[in-house]
Design a protein around this motif. Structure first.
Motif, PDB file in Angstrom:
ATOM      1  N   PHE A 132      -1.208  -2.722  -4.558  1.00 18.60           N
ATOM      2  CA  PHE A 132      -0.705  -3.522  -5.677  1.00 18.60           C
ATOM      3  C   PHE A 132       0.262  -4.594  -5.191  1.00 18.60           C
ATOM      4  N   CYS A 166      -7.274   6.072  -5.351  1.00 19.23           N
ATOM      5  CA  CYS A 166      -8.324   5.491  -4.522  1.00 19.23           C
ATOM      6  C   CYS A 166      -8.406   6.196  -3.173  1.00 19.23           C
ATOM      7  N   VAL A 209      -6.526   1.573 -10.240  1.00 20.64           N
ATOM      8  CA  VAL A 209      -5.099   1.707 -10.519  1.00 20.64           C
ATOM      9  C   VAL A 209      -4.465   2.835  -9.713  1.00 20.64           C
ATOM     10  N   ASP A 210      -5.127   3.963  -9.618  1.00 18.03           N
ATOM     11  CA  ASP A 210      -4.583   5.062  -8.815  1.00 18.03           C
ATOM     12  C   ASP A 210      -5.712   5.962  -8.320  1.00 18.03           C
ATOM     13  N   HIS A 262      -4.467   6.492  -2.204  1.00 20.46           N
ATOM     14  CA  HIS A 262      -3.525   5.388  -2.025  1.00 20.46           C
ATOM     15  C   HIS A 262      -3.561   4.462  -3.229  1.00 20.46           C
ATOM     16  N   ASP A 263      -2.491   3.667  -3.353  1.00 25.06           N
ATOM     17  CA  ASP A 263      -2.392   2.604  -4.349  1.00 25.06           C
ATOM     18  C   ASP A 263      -2.286   1.293  -3.588  1.00 25.06           C
ATOM     19  N   ARG A 307       0.870  -1.184   0.000  1.00 30.04           N
ATOM     20  CA  ARG A 307       0.000   0.000   0.000  1.00 30.04           C
ATOM     21  C   ARG A 307       0.900   1.225   0.000  1.00 30.04           C
ATOM     22  N   HIS A 363      -8.865  -3.478  -7.269  1.00 33.90           N
ATOM     23  CA  HIS A 363      -8.545  -2.142  -6.773  1.00 33.90           C
ATOM     24  C   HIS A 363      -8.288  -1.181  -7.924  1.00 33.90           C
TER      25      HIS A 363
END
Length: 86
Positions: free
Chosen positions: A24, A72, A69-70, A21-22, A13, A67
């Protein structure tokens, strides 16, 4: 239900200063997520734009896969750092 709904492991995170936040890098392997975390932290360390924080969280594969991609801002995303990780 699919198999990914049952797959638990770790994700990275990345928190941004604007509150987004991201999420991945899902993997079930702790060593792999640690290498990915170190690589990501190293990438951002010397740049002019830096995340506020980057850390490992326990996560479900389905949540990480779905989720955004960017950008959020959802409060329901995994956000508790895994103890012992930075």
């Amino acid at each position: 239900m699919t198999l990914t709904e049952y797959a638990w492991g770790y994700a990275i995170r990345r928190e941004w200063p604007d509150g987004t936040h991201d999420l991945f890098g899902f993997t079930a392997d702790a060593a792999t997520v640690t290498r990915r975390l170190n690589r990501d932290q190293g990438f951002w360390r010397s740049g002019p734009v830096r995340p506020a924080a980057v850390y490992v969280v326990p996560a479900n594969a389905a949540d990480v896969g779905a989720h955004p991609v960017d950008g959020c801002r959802r409060s329901g995303c995994p956000d508790s750092p895994k103890r012992g990780q930075r």
